[in-house]
Design a protein around this motif. Structure first.
Motif, mmCIF file in Angstrom:
data_model
loop_
_atom_site.group_PDB
_atom_site.id
_atom_site.type_symbol
_atom_site.label_atom_id
_atom_site.label_comp_id
_atom_site.label_asym_id
_atom_site.label_seq_id
_atom_site.Cartn_x
_atom_site.Cartn_y
_atom_site.Cartn_z
ATOM 1 N N LEU B 63 0.838 -1.201 0.000
ATOM 2 C CA LEU B 63 0.000 0.000 0.000
ATOM 3 C C LEU B 63 0.874 1.253 0.000
ATOM 4 C CD1 LEU B 63 -3.040 0.686 0.141
ATOM 5 C CD2 LEU B 63 -2.812 0.862 2.622
ATOM 6 N N ASP B 64 1.880 1.228 0.852
ATOM 7 C CA ASP B 64 2.793 2.359 0.967
ATOM 8 C C ASP B 64 3.501 2.643 -0.360
ATOM 9 O OD1 ASP B 64 4.256 3.968 3.323
ATOM 10 O OD2 ASP B 64 5.727 3.435 1.782
ATOM 11 N N SER B 65 3.978 1.592 -1.025
ATOM 12 C CA SER B 65 4.758 1.815 -2.250
ATOM 13 C C SER B 65 3.879 2.261 -3.417
ATOM 14 C CB SER B 65 5.590 0.581 -2.615
ATOM 15 O OG SER B 65 4.779 -0.444 -3.092
ATOM 16 N N VAL B 66 2.658 1.730 -3.499
ATOM 17 C CA VAL B 66 1.770 2.164 -4.589
ATOM 18 C C VAL B 66 1.359 3.619 -4.378
ATOM 19 C CG1 VAL B 66 -0.464 1.792 -5.729
ATOM 20 C CG2 VAL B 66 0.945 -0.172 -5.091
ATOM 21 N N ILE B 67 1.056 3.981 -3.137
ATOM 22 C CA ILE B 67 0.681 5.370 -2.842
ATOM 23 C C ILE B 67 1.868 6.305 -3.097
ATOM 24 C CG2 ILE B 67 0.127 6.949 -0.913
ATOM 25 C CD1 ILE B 67 -1.826 4.793 0.103
ATOM 26 N N THR B 68 3.066 5.876 -2.702
ATOM 27 C CA THR B 68 4.268 6.694 -2.912
ATOM 28 C C THR B 68 4.468 7.002 -4.402
ATOM 29 O OG1 THR B 68 5.338 5.767 -0.964
ATOM 30 C CG2 THR B 68 6.787 6.771 -2.600
ATOM 31 N N GLU B 69 4.407 5.964 -5.220
ATOM 32 C CA GLU B 69 4.624 6.165 -6.654
ATOM 33 C C GLU B 69 3.513 7.022 -7.263
ATOM 34 O OE1 GLU B 69 4.678 2.717 -9.149
ATOM 35 O OE2 GLU B 69 5.345 3.912 -10.864
ATOM 36 N N TYR B 70 2.287 6.802 -6.803
ATOM 37 C CA TYR B 70 1.145 7.580 -7.296
ATOM 38 C C TYR B 70 1.358 9.073 -7.009
ATOM 39 C CZ TYR B 70 -3.721 8.976 -8.005
ATOM 40 O OH TYR B 70 -4.872 9.593 -8.442
ATOM 41 N N LEU B 71 1.728 9.369 -5.757
ATOM 42 C CA LEU B 71 1.935 10.771 -5.370
ATOM 43 C C LEU B 71 3.110 11.379 -6.133
ATOM 44 C CD1 LEU B 71 1.460 10.586 -1.476
ATOM 45 C CD2 LEU B 71 -0.189 11.367 -3.187
ATOM 46 N N TYR B 72 4.176 10.587 -6.299
ATOM 47 C CA TYR B 72 5.362 11.065 -7.017
ATOM 48 C C TYR B 72 4.977 11.556 -8.422
ATOM 49 C CZ TYR B 72 9.901 11.163 -9.283
ATOM 50 O OH TYR B 72 11.015 11.575 -9.978
ATOM 51 N N HIS B 73 4.157 10.768 -9.111
ATOM 52 C CA HIS B 73 3.784 11.123 -10.487
ATOM 53 C C HIS B 73 2.665 12.166 -10.546
ATOM 54 C CE1 HIS B 73 6.476 8.383 -12.452
ATOM 55 N NE2 HIS B 73 6.009 7.359 -11.757
ATOM 56 N N LYS B 74 1.720 12.085 -9.614
ATOM 57 C CA LYS B 74 0.553 12.977 -9.668
ATOM 58 C C LYS B 74 0.846 14.392 -9.198
ATOM 59 C CE LYS B 74 -2.875 10.738 -11.375
ATOM 60 N NZ LYS B 74 -3.771 11.225 -12.429
ATOM 61 N N LEU B 75 1.871 14.518 -8.326
ATOM 62 C CA LEU B 75 2.194 15.847 -7.786
ATOM 63 C C LEU B 75 3.652 16.198 -8.114
ATOM 64 C CD1 LEU B 75 0.501 15.350 -4.273
ATOM 65 C CD2 LEU B 75 -0.453 16.610 -6.211
ATOM 66 N N PRO B 76 3.936 16.379 -9.425
ATOM 67 C CA PRO B 76 5.333 16.539 -9.844
ATOM 68 C C PRO B 76 6.009 17.812 -9.336
ATOM 69 C CG PRO B 76 3.862 16.927 -11.692
ATOM 70 C CD PRO B 76 3.017 16.412 -10.572
ATOM 71 N N THR B 77 5.208 18.789 -8.887
ATOM 72 C CA THR B 77 5.839 20.030 -8.437
ATOM 73 C C THR B 77 5.977 20.096 -6.910
ATOM 74 O OG1 THR B 77 3.735 21.182 -8.290
ATOM 75 C CG2 THR B 77 4.876 21.318 -10.406
ATOM 76 N N LYS B 78 5.468 19.075 -6.222
ATOM 77 C CA LYS B 78 5.515 19.111 -4.756
ATOM 78 C C LYS B 78 6.807 18.478 -4.239
ATOM 79 C CE LYS B 78 1.601 21.019 -4.546
ATOM 80 N NZ LYS B 78 1.531 22.422 -4.149
#
Lengths: 234, 234
Positions: B63-78
């Motif tokens: 769960l942690d790794s899928v959420i991490t990758e999702y956030l990494y790609h979805k919020l590229p400026t954060k």
């Protein structure tokens, strides 16, 4: 040292970073911008490809999940307390800094910190490198890289298992699982204030099962828990 | 309640658990032993498929790794500080317990705890369910399940971003990244011992940029950091 690299166009065939990394990683990077970013510390101003902090966030999670799944399958009889302890050792700051040395991160890192670079900078860049491999070559490749070039090469599960970080934690976890009552009891405290000695006993279901003496209560608890774990074979 | 299920042979076509779960998960489980295990609390003695603690260890990491990758790609400026805060909220105990309710874990869980089941038992079983899906259907399926049936359905990144858990942490992280000096300064402490009021100021590079008053130093620091983050747009 590597600043001149950034000035070159980074296409796989012309980027010297790809060549330099291929002998260390065992494969030739394709999208080298990810690797330039992985080796760029946040102290660098206006880096061409961005600094490595977001990559570190991603790489940390990738490493953790590949190691977790590996341990889950490789140690099918071990409970999650043991698996958690082994994983903690494998992804500790200390371990990451050592791996960074093995992968010669210090030769590639770019910082603006002067001569005094904290060792954690290398460990963090190592995590960022994992993310660079993931983004460059995809999930299955990166997973295989972590297993074959990191886990199998630098870790012995047998040794790690023997070095469980906290026997007290492990013991308490076992009592919770088996629904047993226990207590650590201070039996004696002797010596001068700067040279104290504490004897702790571990009582399980009303019976003393082990005791140990050490220079602090915490150390004596850990020592008595270790004796208990070994005698109970848990 | 579900104990009778365990007595049946669990082949996908005949196991009633597969049918019961298919309406909740949106797919029909194949290897149902993983799901029986995911819903089996460690208080059950000698469970047929084992208890869910090892699965929880695995599911938590997936769960942690899928959420991490999702956030990494979805919020590229954060930056990674914001990403870490958002992820913390998404995988908190509180959130997992709420998700467990959405997925009706309470209807499936088997325990030997009597009537008083701590809510964390459901959250932990939810993590184990993630691992069951992973082991049953494979990595790409599980990743897609987490993104479409959990993240997109139950989270708004926009809302999460607005609720960053600690403005103080976020502010300090920003000062480290931008190499700026700062200090929180106590300006006044007033009131009786049980009804105190603290005024804290935030000083950035020698200039006061915000101040706030609250019932503890910690709360006042958080409040003044929030004002600073908003005015600096960080």
């Amino acid at each position: 040292m590597m600043k001149w690299l950034n000035k070159l166009l980074s296409t796989p065939s012309t980027d010297p970073l790809a060549t330099a990394l291929s002998s260390i990683l065992g494969f030739t990077p394709e999208n080298t911008q990810f690797y330039h970013q992985a080796f760029c510390h946040s102290s660098i101003e206006e880096p061409k490809y961005g600094d490595n902090e977001r990559l570190e966030f991603l790489g940390d999670s990738i490493l953790d999940s590949v190691i977790t799944e590996y341990l889950y399958h490789k140690l099918p009889t071990k409970d999650e307390g043991v698996l958690t302890d082994i994983r903690s050792k494998m992804v500790s700051r200390h371990t990451l800094n050592k791996l960074a040395k093995e992968f010669k991160i210090d030769e590639f890192i770019q910082t603006n910190l002067g001569g005094k670079i904290p060792v954690s900078v290398f460990g963090n860049a190592f995590e960022a490198l994992i993310a660079a491999i993931y983004l460059d070559k995809g999930e299955p490749f990166c997973r295989n890289f972590i297993i074959s070039k990191i886990i199998k090469k630098y870790f012995s599960l047998e040794t790690l298992e023997k070095e469980i970080s906290s026997y007290k934690k492990h013991f308490i976890h076992w009592t919770q699982k088996t629904n047993k009552s226990f207590s650590f009891e201070l039996q004696s405290e002797t010596g001068e204030s700067h040279n104290k000695s504490f004897q702790m006993a571990l009582v399980l279901e009303g019976s003393e099962i082990s005791k140990a003496t050490a220079s602090s209560k915490k150390k004596a608890e850990e020592a008595t828990a270790k004796i208990a774990c070994e005698s109970l074979k848990i």
